[in-house]
Design an enzyme around this catalytic site. Structure first.
Site, mmCIF file in Angstrom:
data_model
loop_
_atom_site.group_PDB
_atom_site.id
_atom_site.type_symbol
_atom_site.label_atom_id
_atom_site.label_comp_id
_atom_site.label_asym_id
_atom_site.label_seq_id
_atom_site.Cartn_x
_atom_site.Cartn_y
_atom_site.Cartn_z
ATOM 1 N N TYR A 1 3.541 -16.772 2.793
ATOM 2 C CA TYR A 1 3.713 -17.230 1.410
ATOM 3 C C TYR A 1 2.848 -18.462 1.158
ATOM 4 C CZ TYR A 1 7.557 -13.971 1.126
ATOM 5 O OH TYR A 1 8.302 -12.818 1.135
ATOM 6 N N ASN B 1 7.206 -8.094 -8.079
ATOM 7 C CA ASN B 1 6.044 -7.210 -8.128
ATOM 8 C C ASN B 1 6.466 -5.825 -8.630
ATOM 9 O OD1 ASN B 1 3.775 -5.643 -7.615
ATOM 10 N ND2 ASN B 1 4.026 -5.699 -5.402
ATOM 11 N N CYS C 1 2.928 -6.334 -1.526
ATOM 12 C CA CYS C 1 3.816 -7.463 -1.267
ATOM 13 C C CYS C 1 4.497 -7.326 0.100
ATOM 14 C CB CYS C 1 4.834 -7.622 -2.390
ATOM 15 S SG CYS C 1 5.781 -6.136 -2.762
ATOM 16 N N HIS C 2 4.516 -6.121 0.656
ATOM 17 C CA HIS C 2 5.097 -5.943 1.985
ATOM 18 C C HIS C 2 4.258 -6.640 3.059
ATOM 19 C CE1 HIS C 2 2.241 -2.556 1.593
ATOM 20 N NE2 HIS C 2 2.115 -2.622 2.908
ATOM 21 N N GLU D 1 0.906 0.569 9.080
ATOM 22 C CA GLU D 1 -0.404 -0.059 9.008
ATOM 23 C C GLU D 1 -0.809 -0.706 10.334
ATOM 24 O OE1 GLU D 1 -0.564 -2.599 5.567
ATOM 25 O OE2 GLU D 1 0.063 -0.979 4.229
#
Length: 159
Positions: free
Chosen positions: A98, A121, A129-130, A156
């Site tokens: 953040y 979001n 945002c993840h 990912e």
């Protein structure tokens, strides 16, 4: 014309919304943030932005797509839109804290406000945002639930 539709995914049912020109929402069900389509909304996944989103999400979940190429339209405050736009810069397989995100938007003391904007979001997954985590590397809150965040990051190649 506002359109919407639902698509099943490995992380559950997703609701997609469009104004006919751009994607305006991608919500994980159940969602308190998702609009409740009313008069004038049409359930139709064949609308160009929704059809393209369904195709690209399928490619993402199958592992063959790492970047999305879709028209997006954000509705929110100027600050929220700035945060959401910056989120699109977090590449597949990367995470930011953040604090990093706050510094990227030129407001290093705004970590808390960035977190609030991140939580609002309206286009999850595509506006990743993840990929925002705690400064210590911990998985922090996620509107779709920490299990989904963990799944997306593992998909990912992270966490």
């Amino acid at each position: 014309m506002n359109s919407f539709g639902y698509v099943d995914s490995p992380i559950g049912r997703l609701m997609l919304t469009s104004d006919g020109t751009a994607l305006t929402g991608l919500f994980m069900e159940p969602s308190r943030k998702a609009p409740h389509p009313t008069d004038g909304w049409v359930e139709d996944l064949s609308v160009a932005p929704l059809a393209a989103t369904v195709r690209q999400l399928g490619e993402y979940f199958s592992g063959s797509r790492r970047e999305f190429e879709l028209p997006l339209r954000f509705e929110g405050t100027a600050f929220q839109r700035r945060v959401w736009q910056e989120l699109t810069e977090i590449r597949y397989g990367e995470t930011w804290s953040y604090g990093q995100l706050a510094r990227r938007i030129g407001n290093p003391s705004a970590s808390r406000a960035v977190g609030l904007a991140n939580g609002r979001n309206p286009i999850s997954i595509l506006v990743p945002c993840h990929r925002v985590i705690g400064a210590d590397g911990s998985l922090t809150g996620y509107g779709g639930g920490l299990e989904r965040k963990r799944w997306l990051l593992a998909h990912e190649g992270l966490h």
